[in-house]
Design an enzyme around this catalytic site. Structure first.
Site, PDB file in Angstrom:
ATOM      1  N   SER A  34      -0.475  10.163   0.976  1.00  0.00           N
ATOM      2  CA  SER A  34       0.221   8.994   1.497  1.00  0.00           C
ATOM      3  C   SER A  34       1.718   9.210   1.470  1.00  0.00           C
ATOM      4  O   SER A  34       2.267   9.711   0.486  1.00  0.00           O
ATOM      5  CB  SER A  34      -0.138   7.755   0.654  1.00  0.00           C
ATOM      6  OG  SER A  34       0.744   6.687   0.918  1.00  0.00           O
ATOM      7  N   LYS A  35       2.388   8.825   2.547  1.00  0.00           N
ATOM      8  CA  LYS A  35       3.849   8.932   2.597  1.00  0.00           C
ATOM      9  C   LYS A  35       4.498   8.073   1.520  1.00  0.00           C
ATOM     10  O   LYS A  35       5.581   8.398   1.027  1.00  0.00           O
ATOM     11  CB  LYS A  35       4.357   8.512   3.976  1.00  0.00           C
ATOM     12  CG  LYS A  35       3.987   9.468   5.095  1.00  0.00           C
ATOM     13  CD  LYS A  35       4.558   8.997   6.417  1.00  0.00           C
ATOM     14  CE  LYS A  35       4.211   9.954   7.536  1.00  0.00           C
ATOM     15  NZ  LYS A  35       4.769   9.510   8.843  1.00  0.00           N
ATOM     16  N   ARG A  36       3.847   6.969   1.168  1.00  0.00           N
ATOM     17  CA  ARG A  36       4.424   6.061   0.173  1.00  0.00           C
ATOM     18  C   ARG A  36       4.284   6.600  -1.252  1.00  0.00           C
ATOM     19  O   ARG A  36       5.100   6.305  -2.115  1.00  0.00           O
ATOM     20  CB  ARG A  36       3.742   4.689   0.251  1.00  0.00           C
ATOM     21  CG  ARG A  36       3.963   3.955   1.560  1.00  0.00           C
ATOM     22  CD  ARG A  36       3.362   2.562   1.493  1.00  0.00           C
ATOM     23  NE  ARG A  36       3.508   1.848   2.743  1.00  0.00           N
ATOM     24  CZ  ARG A  36       2.620   1.879   3.726  1.00  0.00           C
ATOM     25  NH1 ARG A  36       1.526   2.598   3.580  1.00  0.00           N
ATOM     26  NH2 ARG A  36       2.814   1.193   4.836  1.00  0.00           N
ATOM     27  N   ARG A  37       3.246   7.412  -1.471  1.00  0.00           N
ATOM     28  CA  ARG A  37       2.913   7.793  -2.841  1.00  0.00           C
ATOM     29  C   ARG A  37       3.125   9.275  -3.120  1.00  0.00           C
ATOM     30  O   ARG A  37       3.442   9.668  -4.246  1.00  0.00           O
ATOM     31  CB  ARG A  37       1.439   7.425  -3.089  1.00  0.00           C
ATOM     32  CG  ARG A  37       0.900   7.765  -4.460  1.00  0.00           C
ATOM     33  CD  ARG A  37      -0.573   7.429  -4.547  1.00  0.00           C
ATOM     34  NE  ARG A  37      -1.364   8.122  -3.547  1.00  0.00           N
ATOM     35  CZ  ARG A  37      -2.120   7.523  -2.627  1.00  0.00           C
ATOM     36  NH1 ARG A  37      -2.196   6.214  -2.598  1.00  0.00           N
ATOM     37  NH2 ARG A  37      -2.809   8.229  -1.738  1.00  0.00           N
TER      38      ARG A  37
END
Length: 457
Positions: free
Chosen positions: A234-237
Site C-alpha cells: 500500500s502506498k499509505r503503509r
C-alpha cells in the site's frame, strides 16, 4: 514470433509503484524474447488526477530499469486521450449493433428495485429504447465467460452473475473497461500481462473484444505483491515508490534482478542473475499465481552483491551523487575499495567516509555513550603517545593498539571501540587502521586529543 505485441499502460497519478515496475519488466522480457514490440501507453484520461510530472516520472523510472526507446522493441509513449475518437466510435458501433443500450437509472433506483445495495444492475433499461443516458453493455443471460489465463489457467465467470456494465458516461466519455479494450485493439496488442486485480475486468473485456470484431488477447494476470504481514503493498503503509529506492542508492541492475523474481524464478535455485540471462528463460506460463512477498531485506542483500561486483572506477562514479562536491576525490579513492565491501546501498557511502573530509567527525551521542562508558582515558592517552613514533601503516597501527589494550587487560575489540569513535565519530565503519592511515598522523592525533578533552570535561 515477430507478431507479439505487449503493452504497459500506467496512469500518471502518482509515484511509480514497484508493482508497476515488475509488470513492465515481465512485459519487456516477453517482447525481447519473442522479437515482438513493447507498447508504452499512458492512460491519461483522468484529468482531475493526472499531472505532467507523473508522466515524466513514469518514463524516467522505466528508463532507469532499462525499458526505453534505446531498443527498437520499444514503442511510445502513446496517450490514451488521443484515442477518444475511437472510443466514441466503439460505443456507437455497440449501440448500433444492439450490443449496448442507454440507461438513465440512478443507483438509488436500482437499489429500490432490487431491494439490496449489493446486487448488480437488473437490466431495467434493456428494452426501453432510450436515446440518451449512460451506455451499458448487454451481457449474455446464460452460459459462462471463460478467461484462459497463462498464469491462472481457465477462469470461468457465470454470465448470470455479470451485470450489464457501464461502458460510457452520459456525457459520452468512456469508462476504463471500454477504453482499455479499444486501445488494445487499435494498437494490435496480442498479450496482456497485468496485475491480478484486473482479472474481473478481463471477463468484461473478453466479451467486448469479439463484440468489437476482434479476437481477445492472451491473458496473464500477475500475482499480488505483499508486505511482511502478507497484505497487499500500500502506498499509505509501505515503501512502494521506485523513485525512493533509486534515491536511496539501489542499483537498477539489482532492482531489475529482484523484481523479476517476484512470482517467477529461473530454476536451479538461481537468484543473482543478469537481465540478459533472464530474458531467454522467462515465460509467463511459469509465473507462480501465489502472492509474491516484497522482502526489502533481501533486495538490500541483492544490492550489496551488485555493489561489490562493480569495477572500482564505476563504483566511485555511482557514489559521486552521494558525496559532497567539495570533497577531495583522490582522498575518497584511497578508501573506496574498503567502502565497497561494506555498504548495501550507495547512500551509505557518506556516513562511512565523511570523517575524512570534516574538520571534526560527526558527533553521535549514542555511539559516544556506548564506546566511552568506561571512561577510556588511559587507552586513548597511551595510544596517542604511541602514534607519535609508530610506523604509519595499518599493521603497525594495529599492533600498537593491541599492545596498549594488553597493557590494560583488554582485547583488541574492546580497546579499539573508543579509538574508532574518537577518529570517525561512529561505532561502525571502514576498517579502523586503514582509516587512521588515510586520515594521517597529525589529524589522528588531533582527534584523540579532542576526545580526551571531552572525556576530561
Amino acid at each position: 514470433m515477430t507478431d507479439v505485441r505487449v503493452r504497459f499502460a500506467p496512469s500518471p497519478t502518482g509515484m511509480f509503484h514497484v508493482g508497476s515496475a515488475r509488470a513492465a519488466l515481465f512485459n519487456w522480457a516477453v517482447a525481447l524474447q519473442s522479437g515482438g514490440r513493447f507498447i508504452l501507453r499512458i492512460e491519461d484520461t483522468d484529468a482531475t488526477r493526472n499531472r505532467p510530472e507523473w508522466t515524466e516520472g513514469i518514463i524516467s523510472a522505466l528508463d532507469w530499469i532499462g525499458v526505453n526507446g534505446g531498443n527498437p522493441a520499444f514503442e511510445g509513449p502513446y496517450f490514451q486521450s488521443a484515442y477518444e475518437p475511437q472510443h466514441r466510435e466503439a460505443v456507437a458501433k455497440l449501440l448500433a449493433d444492439g450490443k449496448a443500450y442507454y440507461c438513465d437509472c440512478t443507483r438509488e433506483q436500482v437499489q429500490e428495485r432490487t431491494g439490496s445495495q449489493d446486487k448488480g444492475y437488473d437490466g431495467h433499461c434493456r428494452d426501453r429504447g432510450l436515446s440518451a443516458g449512460a451506455v451499458r453493455f448487454r451481457t449474455p443471460d446464460e452460459g459462462v465467460t471463460v478467461v484462459e489465463d497463462l498464469v491462472r489457467g481457465r477462469v470461468e465467470f457465470p454470465n448470470n452473475a455479470q451485470e450489464d456494465f457501464v461502458i460510457a458516461r452520459s456525457d459520452g466519455s468512456p469508462l476504463y473497461v471500454l477504453a482499455n479494450a479499444v486501445d488494445d485493439i487499435t494498437q494490435g496488442i496480442t498479450h496482456v500481462a497485468r496485475g491480478e486485480e484486473h482479472l474481473p475486468n478481463a471477463a468484461r473485456q473478453e466479451l467486448l473484444w469479439p463484440a468489437l470484431g476482434a479476437k481477445p488477447p492472451v491473458w496473464a494476470h500477475l500475482p499480488v505483491i505483499v508486505n511482511e504481514q502478507r497484505k497487499k503493498l500500500s502506498k499509505r503503509r509501505d515503501k512502494v515508490a521506485l523513485e525512493d529506492y533509486r534515491a536511496e542508492g539501489y542499483l537498477p541492475e539489482a532492482m531489475v534482478n529482484y523484481l523479476m523474481l517476484l512470482g517467477w524464478g529461473p530454476g536451479e535455485d538461481r537468484e543473482i542473475m543478469p537481465w540478459s540471462e533472464m530474458v531467454p528463460l522467462f515465460r509467463l506460463e511459469n509465473v507462480n499465481p501465489s502472492n509474491a512477498f516484497f522482502d526489502e531485506k533481501k533486495l538490500r542483500a541483492f544490492n550489496g552483491e551488485y555493489i561489490r561486483a562493480l569495477p572500482l572506477e564505476i563504483f566511485e562514479e555511482r557514489c559521486a551523487p552521494y558525496l559532497d562536491p567539495s570533497w577531495d576525490r583522490e582522498l575518497f579513492s584511497k578508501v573506496a575499495s574498503l567502502a565497497q565491501t561494506r555498504i548495501s546501498v550507495l547512500s551509505e557511502i557518506r556516513q562511512n567516509v565523511d570523517f575524512l573530509f570534516l574538520e571534526e567527525p560527526v558527533f553521535d551521542q549514542a555511539s559516544w555513550d556506548k564506546a566511552m562508558k568506561n571512561s577510556p582515558v588511559e587507552i586513548l592517552t597511551d595510544y596517542l603517545d604511541r602514534l607519535v613514533t609508530v610506523s604509519w601503516d595499518p599493521e603497525s597501527l594495529k599492533e600498537a593498539l593491541e599492545e596498549v589494550g594488553t597493557a590494560h587487560g583488554l582485547k583488541l575489540g574492546k580497546a579499539q571501540a573508543p579509538v574508532r569513535v574518537a577518529i570517525t565519530g561512529r561505532t561502525v565503519g571502514l576498517p579502523l587502521f586503514e582509516s587512521i592511515e588515510v586520515l594521517g598522523r597529525e589529524r589522528a592525533e588531533e582527534r584523540l586529543r579532542a576526545a580526551l578533552a571531552r572525556l576530561q570535561g
